[in-house]
Write an enzyme that holds these catalytic residues in place. Structure first.
Site, PDB file in Angstrom:
ATOM      1  N   HIS A 118      -4.671  -7.841  24.155  1.00 29.17           N
ATOM      2  CA  HIS A 118      -6.104  -7.949  24.463  1.00 29.17           C
ATOM      3  C   HIS A 118      -6.618  -9.303  23.998  1.00 29.17           C
ATOM      4  CE1 HIS A 118      -8.180  -6.532  20.470  1.00 29.17           C
ATOM      5  NE2 HIS A 118      -7.126  -7.270  20.220  1.00 29.17           N
ATOM      6  N   CYS A 137      -8.357 -14.196  17.382  1.00 28.08           N
ATOM      7  CA  CYS A 137      -8.407 -13.077  18.333  1.00 28.08           C
ATOM      8  C   CYS A 137      -9.080 -13.473  19.642  1.00 28.08           C
ATOM      9  CB  CYS A 137      -9.133 -11.884  17.712  1.00 28.08           C
ATOM     10  SG  CYS A 137      -8.336 -11.298  16.220  1.00 28.08           S
ATOM     11  N   HIS A 143      -3.420 -11.633  22.616  1.00 27.04           N
ATOM     12  CA  HIS A 143      -2.445 -11.361  21.559  1.00 27.04           C
ATOM     13  C   HIS A 143      -2.192  -9.852  21.584  1.00 27.04           C
ATOM     14  CE1 HIS A 143      -6.369 -10.593  19.710  1.00 27.04           C
ATOM     15  NE2 HIS A 143      -5.741  -9.682  18.986  1.00 27.04           N
ATOM     16  N   HIS A 145      -1.001  -5.883  19.806  1.00 27.22           N
ATOM     17  CA  HIS A 145      -1.011  -4.965  18.659  1.00 27.22           C
ATOM     18  C   HIS A 145      -0.108  -3.772  18.962  1.00 27.22           C
ATOM     19  CE1 HIS A 145      -4.439  -6.751  16.559  1.00 27.22           C
ATOM     20  NE2 HIS A 145      -5.048  -6.846  17.724  1.00 27.22           N
ATOM     21  N   ASP A 182      -0.650   2.034  27.461  1.00 28.05           N
ATOM     22  CA  ASP A 182       0.553   1.512  26.806  1.00 28.05           C
ATOM     23  C   ASP A 182       1.155   0.358  27.614  1.00 28.05           C
ATOM     24  OD1 ASP A 182       2.595   1.388  24.882  1.00 28.05           O
ATOM     25  OD2 ASP A 182       3.896   2.692  26.083  1.00 28.05           O
ATOM     26  N   HIS A 183       1.468  -0.740  26.913  1.00 27.03           N
ATOM     27  CA  HIS A 183       2.064  -1.928  27.529  1.00 27.03           C
ATOM     28  C   HIS A 183       1.170  -2.514  28.628  1.00 27.03           C
ATOM     29  CE1 HIS A 183       5.463  -0.875  25.106  1.00 27.03           C
ATOM     30  NE2 HIS A 183       6.088  -1.969  25.464  1.00 27.03           N
ATOM     31  N   GLU A 229      -5.744  -0.512  14.543  1.00 27.82           N
ATOM     32  CA  GLU A 229      -5.341  -1.741  15.229  1.00 27.82           C
ATOM     33  C   GLU A 229      -4.231  -2.422  14.430  1.00 27.82           C
ATOM     34  OE1 GLU A 229      -8.123  -4.686  17.492  1.00 27.82           O
ATOM     35  OE2 GLU A 229      -8.075  -5.235  15.379  1.00 27.82           O
TER      36      GLU A 229
END
Ligand code: NI
Length: 239
Positions: A118, A137, A143, A145, A182-183, A229
């Protein structure tokens, strides 16, 4: 026992590992500074609760709601102050809880993980303001998480003492959250964050709102959603 940190009773051969947590509420004694002596909690847990869990553990499809009621009933008046809550950690990711104020339902908590990219950025702020507020960020390429998600639902205890199996919760979370997020790059791939900043506070609220109706349809009332996070940054949302 000399070493109270050691598991008790010690495991022999192939065994099971559970964690039991009691919540006791009362005033602090002005002389001792204790609310309740921890030795009394340990003794009540070992002498009163352990036999209940041992008995139910013999059953293939143990009625978990009935077991938790019996466990809470076994200790609720055995301590100087009321036991308001009992939790049983059945696996590192999975716990069930019975609260004294609602013996008709168990809380089921299950933890999931997903990975996503994100970028924290608000169109309403200037580029300088975005960099000043979000720092690294705000990196234009984003980047990533490894997020952790915990969902807690209230599951009614039926006439036979059973609660909804955790697989029902898993299926709903997989279909509505894991499959969708996810991903993925949250800003690019997920409509919820096309405009809205993908802060962990916003993520946890979106997940709560996404899960409420599907869980309700399965007879589960959403209690709380938590999203980590990082190990140190967690947001919780409950209605
Ligand atoms: Ni981030």
């Amino acid at each position: 026992m000399d070493n109270s940190y050691a598991a008790w009773p010690p495991m022999r051969g192939l065994g099971r590992y559970y964690e039991c947590r009691l919540t006791v509420v009362g005033p602090v004694d002005p002389v001792t500074g204790y609310m309740v002596n921890i030795k009394l909690i340990d003794a009540a847990t070992r002498s009163r609760i352990l036999p209940v869990f041992s008995r139910f553990a013999q059953q293939a499809d143990a009625p978990l709601g009935q077991m938790m009621r019996q466990a809470l009933d076994a200790v609720r008046d055995r301590l100087p102050h009321p036991v308001t809550r009992i939790s049983l950690q059945l696996a590192p990711t999975y716990a069930i809880t019975l609260q004294e104020h609602d013996m008709s339902a168990c809380l089921i908590s299950q933890t999931y993980d997903f990975s996503a990219a994100h970028r924290l950025h608000c169109d309403a702020l200037s580029d300088d303001e975005n960099r000043a507020t979000f720092g690294k960020c705000n990196n234009p390429s984003g980047h990533g998480h490894n997020y952790r998600l915990e969902v807690t639902v209230a599951a009614p205890i039926d006439a036979a003492g059973h609660i909804t199996p955790v697989e029902t919760l898993d299926a709903i979370v997989n279909a509505h959250i894991i499959e969708a997020y996810d991903h993925k790059h949250l800003n690019i791939d997920t409509p919820a964050f096309a405009e809205m900043n993908s802060s962990v506070e916003n993520i946890v609220r979106v997940f709560y709102e996404t899960l409420t109706d599907p869980l309700e349809s399965a007879g589960l009332k959403l209690d709380a959603v938590r999203v980590w996070e990082t190990e140190k940054t967690v947001a919780c949302y409950r209605a």
